[in-house]
Design an enzyme around this catalytic site. Structure first.
Site, PDB file in Angstrom:
ATOM      1  N   ASP A   1       0.870  -1.172   0.000  1.00 54.60           N
ATOM      2  CA  ASP A   1       0.000   0.000   0.000  1.00 54.60           C
ATOM      3  C   ASP A   1       0.913   1.230   0.000  1.00 54.60           C
ATOM      4  OD1 ASP A   1      -2.868   0.992   0.696  1.00 54.60           O
ATOM      5  OD2 ASP A   1      -1.500   2.115   1.988  1.00 54.60           O
ATOM      6  N   ILE A   2       0.640   2.156  -0.892  1.00 55.26           N
ATOM      7  CA  ILE A   2       1.444   3.390  -0.917  1.00 55.26           C
ATOM      8  C   ILE A   2       0.823   4.365   0.082  1.00 55.26           C
ATOM      9  CG2 ILE A   2       2.153   5.357  -2.349  1.00 55.26           C
ATOM     10  CD1 ILE A   2       3.576   2.736  -3.052  1.00 55.26           C
TER      11      ILE A   2
ATOM     12  N   HIS B   1       5.167  14.170 -15.797  1.00 54.53           N
ATOM     13  CA  HIS B   1       5.828  15.460 -16.023  1.00 54.53           C
ATOM     14  C   HIS B   1       5.844  16.249 -14.732  1.00 54.53           C
ATOM     15  CE1 HIS B   1       2.523  18.498 -16.340  1.00 54.53           C
ATOM     16  NE2 HIS B   1       1.790  17.529 -16.854  1.00 54.53           N
TER      17      HIS B   1
ATOM     18  N   GLU C   1       6.642  19.551 -20.356  1.00 52.39           N
ATOM     19  CA  GLU C   1       5.472  18.881 -20.967  1.00 52.39           C
ATOM     20  C   GLU C   1       4.461  19.919 -21.419  1.00 52.39           C
ATOM     21  OE1 GLU C   1       1.338  17.112 -20.988  1.00 52.39           O
ATOM     22  OE2 GLU C   1       2.149  18.787 -19.825  1.00 52.39           O
TER      23      GLU C   1
ATOM     24  N   ASP D   1      -4.991   8.531  -3.519  1.00 55.86           N
ATOM     25  CA  ASP D   1      -4.638   7.292  -2.818  1.00 55.86           C
ATOM     26  C   ASP D   1      -4.830   6.071  -3.724  1.00 55.86           C
ATOM     27  OD1 ASP D   1      -3.899   5.659  -0.744  1.00 55.86           O
ATOM     28  OD2 ASP D   1      -5.859   5.698   0.251  1.00 55.86           O
TER      29      ASP D   1
ATOM     30  N   ASP E   1      -1.814   3.630  -5.325  1.00 60.83           N
ATOM     31  CA  ASP E   1      -1.768   2.181  -5.115  1.00 60.83           C
ATOM     32  C   ASP E   1      -1.820   1.428  -6.444  1.00 60.83           C
ATOM     33  OD1 ASP E   1      -1.619   2.601  -2.397  1.00 60.83           O
ATOM     34  OD2 ASP E   1      -3.767   2.304  -2.047  1.00 60.83           O
TER      35      ASP E   1
HETATM   36  N1  TRP Z   1      -1.037  17.923 -19.067  1.00 62.71           N
HETATM   37  C1  TRP Z   1      -2.154  17.525 -19.881  1.00 62.71           C
HETATM   38  C2  TRP Z   1      -2.546  18.740 -20.692  1.00 62.71           C
HETATM   39  O1  TRP Z   1      -2.465  19.821 -20.177  1.00 62.71           O
HETATM   40  C3  TRP Z   1      -3.323  17.081 -19.060  1.00 62.71           C
HETATM   41  C4  TRP Z   1      -4.266  16.293 -19.833  1.00 62.71           C
HETATM   42  C5  TRP Z   1      -5.344  16.747 -20.481  1.00 62.71           C
HETATM   43  C6  TRP Z   1      -4.190  14.914 -20.020  1.00 62.71           C
HETATM   44  N2  TRP Z   1      -5.944  15.700 -21.087  1.00 62.71           N
HETATM   45  C7  TRP Z   1      -5.267  14.578 -20.828  1.00 62.71           C
HETATM   46  C8  TRP Z   1      -3.300  13.929 -19.594  1.00 62.71           C
HETATM   47  C9  TRP Z   1      -5.455  13.254 -21.212  1.00 62.71           C
HETATM   48  C10 TRP Z   1      -3.504  12.634 -19.986  1.00 62.71           C
HETATM   49  C11 TRP Z   1      -4.580  12.293 -20.795  1.00 62.71           C
HETATM   50  O2  TRP Z   1      -2.912  18.602 -21.844  1.00 62.71           O
HETATM   51 ZN    ZN Z   2      -0.248  17.587 -17.244  1.00 60.16          ZN
END
Ligand code: TRP
Ligand code: ZN
Ligand code: CA
Length: 438
Positions: free
Chosen positions: A43-44, A125, A171, A302, A306
């Protein structure tokens, strides 16, 4: 006339990501492989994940309110994560790149040991947008991956496969850091990554439980975790390719991941099954200054933490499931040139219920121009699953590979057929053998 020579044998069905199932199947006489008991993931502790978020929040607060690429808060975030990993025995490296005139950083942490030719990677990210501290996007994924890595160290896990963790920069500027990482890998190194698991926004305040619909083994690993805790999931559809997994997927690495939703609105059906507020965004603070520690849903954070540990533990283990049974037909079947479809049958018997969601279809077809071939798997009731289309440009020889089919709506027992049609003149071949692994 007996066309098929089905045989049933225990196959060493060590967890294999799509396409990586060992092609050298054991002979029918091979002794059953004893199931290897895998240590269950721990469990984290939610408190530990939240403590990381508190640190990231403080870093943002002390650095102009954000942790964005090119700002002091980004590098401070990276230094925080790196120090924890170094203290826990990881081999870390910082990769620098330049984007929009500023230096960016990726952090890579390798857990020593395991087969580096089968590397399982998990990442998130670490940068925020400049308009806020980015605690859900993406302190949440960053903190949960960090705490999972620290749990690997606490357990002194010795997985069969090699484990690597990654925190990506920039990102928010277009997956810049993760693209830089995969582009920096020679193709031989890319091919050693069996799978990449991505976590971007996993603590949204009005959460949904979304699983990426990509590599079927990774997807199933997450889905079975959530079904085991009684939480329904949906396929992630809020923008495929909007996070770092796209960088890996684009170079052919199997990917998967989790997501609790961004600016899209929760429907009433979704509020019914997950709680929360219908008609409101999954994350009302997405990309804004209120994406703080106050905007995190603890339950979602949570559960997802996990789930990450569960996936890292089970996907990196050598043998996670009882050995699979395979059913094979090794009788040669000629595929006529530009002619009618032919089939080869495998009879499955003695199983109960439906076929698996990850049914492996091992195909060995010898052919002098495989682009000519259209290949389907036919379930006992005749439902066709397309395995391969024809292609005028695919001039390579032979189709020797393992396809994965979600056959969970099909009854397992019965006659399964591989249907092969050669749709273009000149080159020819034959079905050498094929098999189904349950
Ligand atoms: N960082 C992503 C973004 O700003 C967040 C996000 C939006 C996302 N839609 C997603 C992450 C779908 C994973 C899957 O675009
Ligand atoms: Zn994001
Ligand atoms: Ca042909």
């Amino acid at each position: 006339m007996k066309l098929s020579v089905p045989r049933r044998a225990a196959a060493a069905a060590a967890f294999a990501l799509a396409g990586l199932l060992a092609s050298g199947a054991p002979a029918a006489s091979a002794a059953p492989v004893a199931p290897v008991t895998t240590l269950a993931a721990p469990d984290i502790p939610l408190a530990n994940v939240k403590a990381h978020l508190t640190q990231l929040q403080t870093i943002a607060t002390n650095n102009g309110g954000n942790r964005a690429h090119g700002r002091a808060g980004y590098k401070a975030s990276l230094d925080y994560v790196k120090a924890k990993l170094d203290a826990a025995g990881f081999t870390t490296s910082v990769q620098q790149f330049t984007s929009s005139g500023a230096t960016g950083y990726n952090l890579i942490a390798d857990w020593p040991g395991g087969d580096v030719n089968q590397t399982v990677m998990a990442g998130a990210h670490l940068d925020s947008v400049s308009s806020g501290p980015g605690i859900n996007d993406n302190g949440s994924g960053s903190a949960a991956v960090l705490e999972t890595a620290l749990a690997v160290s606490r357990a002194q896990l010795q997985p069969a496969k090699h484990l690597r963790f990654g925190w990506w920069g920039a990102e928010e500027l277009g997956l810049v850091g993760s693209k830089y990482y995969v582009n920096s890998l020679p193709s031989t190194e890319r091919s050693k990554i069996s799978g990449y698991l991505n976590f971007d926004m996993i603590g949204s305040s009005n959460p949904g439980y979304f699983v990426y619909d990509d590599d079927p083994v990774i997807e199933q690993t997450f889905k079975s975790y959530f079904s085991g805790i009684g939480v329904p999931t949906e396929i992630e559809t809020e923008g495929d390719g909007r996070s770092d997994h796209a960088s890996f997927k684009n170079v052919g690495i199997p990917v998967g991941g989790l997501f609790t939703g961004a600016s899209r609105t929760k429907s009433s059906a979704q509020a019914q099954k997950w709680g929360g507020t219908a008609g409101q965004a999954f994350d009302r603070c997405y990309h804004s200054s209120c994406d703080t520690t106050s905007s995190i849903n603890d339950t979602a954070l949570d559960r997802n933490s996990d789930a990450i540990a569960h996936a890292v533990w089970s996907l990196s283990a050598g043998t996670t499931e009882p050995p699979g049974d395979f059913y094979e037909n090794a009788a040669d079947v000629t595929v006529p040139d530009a002619g009618a479809a032919v089939t080869s049958t495998v009879n499955v018997s003695g199983r109960s219920g439906n076929a698996p969601a990850v049914l492996k279809v091992g195909v060995d077809i010898k052919h002098t121009w495989r682009g000519d071939l259209v290949i389907d798997l036919l379930a006992p009731d005749g439902t066709a699953y397309r395995l391969k289309n024809s292609s005028g440009s695919d001039s390579a020889d032979n189709v020797i590979t393992t396809y994965t089919v979600d056959a969970s709506t099909e009854t397992a027992n019965g006659d399964w057929k591989l249907r092969v049609q050669d749709v273009a003149r000149y080159d020819t071949g034959y079905i050498d053998s094929w098999k189904l692994t349950f």
